[in-house]
Design an enzyme around this catalytic site. Structure first.
Site, short mmCIF file in Angstrom:
data_model
loop_
_atom_site.label_atom_id
_atom_site.label_comp_id
_atom_site.label_asym_id
_atom_site.label_seq_id
_atom_site.Cartn_x
_atom_site.Cartn_y
_atom_site.Cartn_z
N ASP A 15 0.83 -1.20 0.00
CA ASP A 15 0.00 0.00 0.00
C ASP A 15 0.87 1.26 0.00
O ASP A 15 1.99 1.25 0.51
CB ASP A 15 -0.90 -0.03 1.24
CG ASP A 15 -2.06 0.95 1.13
OD1 ASP A 15 -2.38 1.38 0.00
OD2 ASP A 15 -2.66 1.27 2.17
N HIS A 32 2.21 3.74 -9.01
CA HIS A 32 2.02 2.30 -9.29
C HIS A 32 3.20 1.75 -10.08
O HIS A 32 3.63 0.62 -9.88
CB HIS A 32 0.71 2.08 -10.05
CG HIS A 32 -0.51 2.44 -9.25
ND1 HIS A 32 -0.67 2.08 -7.94
CD2 HIS A 32 -1.61 3.17 -9.57
CE1 HIS A 32 -1.83 2.54 -7.48
NE2 HIS A 32 -2.42 3.22 -8.46
N LEU A 126 11.30 -19.85 -5.08
CA LEU A 126 10.22 -19.10 -4.43
C LEU A 126 8.88 -19.29 -5.15
O LEU A 126 8.82 -19.26 -6.38
CB LEU A 126 10.58 -17.59 -4.44
CG LEU A 126 9.53 -16.65 -3.88
CD1 LEU A 126 9.50 -16.70 -2.35
CD2 LEU A 126 9.77 -15.22 -4.34
N SER A 194 -8.14 -4.74 4.86
CA SER A 194 -8.71 -4.39 3.56
C SER A 194 -9.07 -5.63 2.73
O SER A 194 -8.79 -5.70 1.54
CB SER A 194 -7.76 -3.47 2.78
OG SER A 194 -7.50 -2.30 3.51
#
Ligand code: IPE
Ligand code: IPE
Ligand code: MG
Length: 238
Positions: A15, A32, A126, A194
């Site tokens: 965020d 972004h 990963l 959220s």
């Protein structure tokens, strides 16, 4: 740092992109874009640290409420970064998965999500899980519908499914193959979930940092893991 216990499964609410841009007098989309760069750089570092599952919140079921300009900007960034992500995953032995309801995205984006998953399926490093058009409530709703369909099928076959354990139900969630987060990080200081992984974070340790997402990096991640190491996880015991 050598004796640091590395959590197996880490989730991040990325965020603060908008605030990062605002501070610089830039459009939100620029925030972004910087946010995409931050996650691109973090993925190989997370793998090197020994994290096995990294789940990130990229776009929520509620984020469609934003302006058309911002939503379109995010879709275009996804188109651009999907290709870079594939290269990054190949170079770093990363397996990519997407959680959330991808059916609402434009067809070309659905195709590239499928391609990212298929082409990295055999990678053993990963596990990078991207939550896109993801909402915890929507995920539980969709899981309940899948379960209902299974019960109806069983009835047709004359069998019955009467018991449903928590572990059985979790198999219908998008995260069926992903362990619950040990550590949940949220950047930018907001003290809420959220709608992120509301089932899976039942016993996650939560670390909130004021750092805005585009400024988050490996050192910040290590600081969060250090904080996690100070916690005493009890899971309801003593
Ligand atoms: C997170 O940053 C990215 C998305 C939700 C897509 P925000 O865009 O929410 O940034 P802030 O919270 O407005 O600063
Ligand atoms: C959560 O952040 C969603 C993502 C990071 C993708 P938001 O910025 O949408 O959450 P709220 O609106 O502050 O709760
Ligand atoms: Mg936000």
């Amino acid at each position: 740092m050598n004796d640091l216990h590395i959590p197996e499964s880490v989730a991040i609410i990325m965020d603060g992109n908008g605030r990062w841009a605002k501070k610089r007098g830039l459009p939100r989309t620029m925030g972004h874009k910087e946010g995409c760069k931050a996650i691109e750089a973090l993925v190989p570092e997370a793998g090197k640290l020994g994290i096995k599952y990294l789940t990130v919140y990229a776009f929520s079921t509620e984020n469609w409420k934003r302006s058309e300009e911002e939503v379109t900007g995010l879709m275009n960034l996804f188109r651009y970064y999907a290709m870079r992500l594939l290269k990054n995953a190949r170079e770093n032995n990363v397996r990519i998965r997407m959680i959330g309801d991808r059916s609402r995205f434009p067809k070309d984006i659905i195709d590239s999500i499928n391609k990212l998953e298929e082409e990295t399926r055999d990678n053993t490093g990963l596990n990078f899980v991207v939550a896109a058009n993801y909402g915890g409530r929507d995920e539980i709703r969709r899981a309940a519908m899948k379960y209902r369909d299974e019960v109806l099928r069983a009835k047709e076959l004359g069998t019955d499914i009467s018991e449903l354990s928590e572990a059985d139900f979790a198999k219908y969630l998008d995260t069926a193959e992903v362990p619950d987060p040990d550590l949940l990080i949220r950047t930018s200081g907001e003290l809420r979930l959220s709608n992120f992984l509301i089932w899976q974070c039942a016993y996650s340790e939560i670390v909130i940092t004021d750092t805005l997402w585009p400024d988050f990096n490996k050192d910040e991640l290590v600081k969060c893991i250090e904080e996690y190491n100070k916690r005493n996880r009890r899971f309801g015991g003593v």
